[in-house]
Design a protein around this motif. Structure first.
Motif, PDB file in Angstrom:
ATOM      1  N   THR A  91       0.828  -1.206   0.000  1.00  0.00           N
ATOM      2  CA  THR A  91       0.000   0.000   0.000  1.00  0.00           C
ATOM      3  C   THR A  91       0.860   1.253   0.000  1.00  0.00           C
ATOM      4  O   THR A  91       0.582   2.220  -0.726  1.00  0.00           O
ATOM      5  CB  THR A  91      -0.929   0.000   1.228  1.00  0.00           C
ATOM      6  OG1 THR A  91      -1.759  -1.165   1.194  1.00  0.00           O
ATOM      7  CG2 THR A  91      -1.805   1.243   1.246  1.00  0.00           C
ATOM      8  N   ALA A  92       1.921   1.242   0.806  1.00  0.00           N
ATOM      9  CA  ALA A  92       2.808   2.404   0.874  1.00  0.00           C
ATOM     10  C   ALA A  92       3.519   2.633  -0.455  1.00  0.00           C
ATOM     11  O   ALA A  92       3.634   3.773  -0.935  1.00  0.00           O
ATOM     12  CB  ALA A  92       3.827   2.206   1.996  1.00  0.00           C
ATOM     13  N   VAL A  93       3.985   1.552  -1.067  1.00  0.00           N
ATOM     14  CA  VAL A  93       4.669   1.669  -2.358  1.00  0.00           C
ATOM     15  C   VAL A  93       3.710   2.191  -3.425  1.00  0.00           C
ATOM     16  O   VAL A  93       4.065   3.055  -4.235  1.00  0.00           O
ATOM     17  CB  VAL A  93       5.256   0.309  -2.775  1.00  0.00           C
ATOM     18  CG1 VAL A  93       5.696   0.340  -4.233  1.00  0.00           C
ATOM     19  CG2 VAL A  93       6.436  -0.052  -1.886  1.00  0.00           C
ATOM     20  N   ALA A  94       2.484   1.667  -3.431  1.00  0.00           N
ATOM     21  CA  ALA A  94       1.498   2.111  -4.418  1.00  0.00           C
ATOM     22  C   ALA A  94       1.214   3.601  -4.273  1.00  0.00           C
ATOM     23  O   ALA A  94       1.102   4.326  -5.272  1.00  0.00           O
ATOM     24  CB  ALA A  94       0.212   1.303  -4.265  1.00  0.00           C
ATOM     25  N   ALA A  95       1.112   4.084  -3.033  1.00  0.00           N
ATOM     26  CA  ALA A  95       0.837   5.504  -2.800  1.00  0.00           C
ATOM     27  C   ALA A  95       1.972   6.374  -3.331  1.00  0.00           C
ATOM     28  O   ALA A  95       1.739   7.404  -3.986  1.00  0.00           O
ATOM     29  CB  ALA A  95       0.624   5.751  -1.310  1.00  0.00           C
ATOM     30  N   LEU A  96       3.213   5.960  -3.066  1.00  0.00           N
ATOM     31  CA  LEU A  96       4.360   6.721  -3.559  1.00  0.00           C
ATOM     32  C   LEU A  96       4.434   6.673  -5.074  1.00  0.00           C
ATOM     33  O   LEU A  96       4.736   7.681  -5.731  1.00  0.00           O
ATOM     34  CB  LEU A  96       5.647   6.152  -2.953  1.00  0.00           C
ATOM     35  CG  LEU A  96       6.960   6.809  -3.418  1.00  0.00           C
ATOM     36  CD1 LEU A  96       6.951   8.303  -3.108  1.00  0.00           C
ATOM     37  CD2 LEU A  96       8.152   6.124  -2.764  1.00  0.00           C
ATOM     38  N   TRP A  97       4.125   5.519  -5.643  1.00  0.00           N
ATOM     39  CA  TRP A  97       4.146   5.352  -7.098  1.00  0.00           C
ATOM     40  C   TRP A  97       3.127   6.277  -7.763  1.00  0.00           C
ATOM     41  O   TRP A  97       3.404   6.915  -8.776  1.00  0.00           O
ATOM     42  CB  TRP A  97       3.851   3.896  -7.419  1.00  0.00           C
ATOM     43  CG  TRP A  97       4.483   3.369  -8.672  1.00  0.00           C
ATOM     44  CD1 TRP A  97       5.358   4.016  -9.501  1.00  0.00           C
ATOM     45  CD2 TRP A  97       4.290   2.073  -9.231  1.00  0.00           C
ATOM     46  NE1 TRP A  97       5.709   3.203 -10.545  1.00  0.00           N
ATOM     47  CE2 TRP A  97       5.079   2.006 -10.403  1.00  0.00           C
ATOM     48  CE3 TRP A  97       3.535   0.964  -8.848  1.00  0.00           C
ATOM     49  CZ2 TRP A  97       5.118   0.865 -11.204  1.00  0.00           C
ATOM     50  CZ3 TRP A  97       3.577  -0.170  -9.639  1.00  0.00           C
ATOM     51  CH2 TRP A  97       4.358  -0.219 -10.800  1.00  0.00           C
ATOM     52  N   TRP A  98       1.930   6.349  -7.174  1.00  0.00           N
ATOM     53  CA  TRP A  98       0.904   7.249  -7.700  1.00  0.00           C
ATOM     54  C   TRP A  98       1.353   8.709  -7.606  1.00  0.00           C
ATOM     55  O   TRP A  98       1.068   9.514  -8.499  1.00  0.00           O
ATOM     56  CB  TRP A  98      -0.406   7.056  -6.946  1.00  0.00           C
ATOM     57  CG  TRP A  98      -1.291   5.995  -7.506  1.00  0.00           C
ATOM     58  CD1 TRP A  98      -1.602   4.788  -6.953  1.00  0.00           C
ATOM     59  CD2 TRP A  98      -2.012   6.047  -8.747  1.00  0.00           C
ATOM     60  NE1 TRP A  98      -2.455   4.085  -7.768  1.00  0.00           N
ATOM     61  CE2 TRP A  98      -2.727   4.829  -8.872  1.00  0.00           C
ATOM     62  CE3 TRP A  98      -2.115   6.995  -9.759  1.00  0.00           C
ATOM     63  CZ2 TRP A  98      -3.537   4.550  -9.973  1.00  0.00           C
ATOM     64  CZ3 TRP A  98      -2.920   6.720 -10.863  1.00  0.00           C
ATOM     65  CH2 TRP A  98      -3.620   5.510 -10.961  1.00  0.00           C
ATOM     66  N   LEU A  99       2.041   9.049  -6.533  1.00  0.00           N
ATOM     67  CA  LEU A  99       2.529  10.420  -6.374  1.00  0.00           C
ATOM     68  C   LEU A  99       3.523  10.771  -7.483  1.00  0.00           C
ATOM     69  O   LEU A  99       3.467  11.864  -8.068  1.00  0.00           O
ATOM     70  CB  LEU A  99       3.182  10.577  -5.002  1.00  0.00           C
ATOM     71  CG  LEU A  99       3.658  11.990  -4.622  1.00  0.00           C
ATOM     72  CD1 LEU A  99       2.479  12.953  -4.562  1.00  0.00           C
ATOM     73  CD2 LEU A  99       4.379  11.956  -3.277  1.00  0.00           C
ATOM     74  N   LEU A 100       4.417   9.844  -7.783  1.00  0.00           N
ATOM     75  CA  LEU A 100       5.377  10.062  -8.864  1.00  0.00           C
ATOM     76  C   LEU A 100       4.668  10.178 -10.214  1.00  0.00           C
ATOM     77  O   LEU A 100       5.040  11.011 -11.054  1.00  0.00           O
ATOM     78  CB  LEU A 100       6.389   8.920  -8.905  1.00  0.00           C
ATOM     79  CG  LEU A 100       7.377   8.840  -7.740  1.00  0.00           C
ATOM     80  CD1 LEU A 100       8.203   7.560  -7.830  1.00  0.00           C
ATOM     81  CD2 LEU A 100       8.291  10.059  -7.724  1.00  0.00           C
ATOM     82  N   LEU A 101       3.648   9.353 -10.406  1.00  0.00           N
ATOM     83  CA  LEU A 101       2.889   9.417 -11.661  1.00  0.00           C
ATOM     84  C   LEU A 101       2.208  10.767 -11.815  1.00  0.00           C
ATOM     85  O   LEU A 101       2.200  11.353 -12.908  1.00  0.00           O
ATOM     86  CB  LEU A 101       1.869   8.276 -11.705  1.00  0.00           C
ATOM     87  CG  LEU A 101       1.021   8.049 -12.977  1.00  0.00           C
ATOM     88  CD1 LEU A 101      -0.172   8.965 -13.067  1.00  0.00           C
ATOM     89  CD2 LEU A 101       1.871   8.142 -14.234  1.00  0.00           C
TER      90      LEU A 101
END
Length: 236
Positions: free
Chosen positions: A183-193
């Motif tokens: 979940t944490a990785v997905a949130a950071l990934w979305w932020l970068l996107l």
């Protein structure tokens, strides 16, 4: 450190087949020339820079992963990216324009990719891949110049394979990770996107409008494609 990348033999054969098909097709007919709008020229110049990396960092990390088949496939992927740069360079030449030596967006992207290990590099690379899907589809479908449409179509066909290829490797890399970690990785990934799609939409907005794609429609397509990738990669 050795990482289990799984069996990538099918992907190796896929990339080998694509290379053989390109050899069979040969190049587009550059002699017919291209009529490119100034905004599209500037946009293609920046994408050409992004496609033209040597892939040294990525191939080194793939070698360290300890899977010979995966490392060989990565080299074929890098070769396809460099082929895209060559095609874009020839298209610009056919339109009476030159390539550019660099652009700040590419420099920032490369620095971010190389910060950590293979998984981080692939996650950042995936941002570029999903952006490329929407961009080259817009150019292929909306540009009036036949040569530009053909080049964009060829590149798009490769990008449609690149996304699931990297998705498969990333999905394996998250096996065994806890749900909170995913979940944490997905949130950071979305932020970068969000940052990436905003920069591209602003930087290439005039070119996108010239091929009939609004910034909003472009961003929506990127977000939709990326959402599917994140769901596949981070699902338990």
């Amino acid at each position: 450190m050795t990482v289990d990348t799984g069996d990538f033999t099918a992907w190796l054969r896929d990339f080998e087949g694509a290379a053989l098909l390109r050899d069979t097709w040969g190049d587009p007919d550059w002699g017919r020339g291209a009529r490119l709008e100034p905004a599209l020229v500037r946009s293609l110049q920046r994408f050409q820079v992004g496609e033209d990396g040597d892939g040294g960092s990525l191939t080194a990390k793939a070698d360290q992963a300890g899977d010979r088949v995966y490392a060989e496939t990565i080299r074929l992927f890098v070769a396809e990216e460099r082929e895209h740069a060559r095609l874009l360079g020839r298209l610009l030449e056919a339109g009476g324009a030159e390539t550019i030596p660099g652009h700040w967006t590419d420099a920032a992207f490369v620095r971010l990719r190389r910060m950590l290990g293979l998984r981080t590099e692939l996650m950042v690379l995936m941002l570029a891949e999903v952006v490329a899907l929407a961009y080259y589809r817009a150019v292929r479908d909306g540009v009036r110049d036949p040569l530009a449409a053909e080049v964009a179509g060829r590149i798009l066909a490769d990008e449609l394979r690149h996304v699931p290829f990297h998705r498969d490797r990333l999905r394996r890399s998250f096996e065994g990770c806890s749900r909170p970690s995913r979940t944490a990785v997905a949130a950071l990934w979305w932020l970068l996107l969000a940052g990436a799609v905003t920069v591209v939409a602003l930087d290439h907005g005039h070119a996108l409008r010239g091929v009939g794609a609004s910034r909003t429609a472009f961003a929506r397509e990127v977000v939709t494609a990326f959402g599917g990738v994140v769901a596949d990669v981070t699902r338990p």
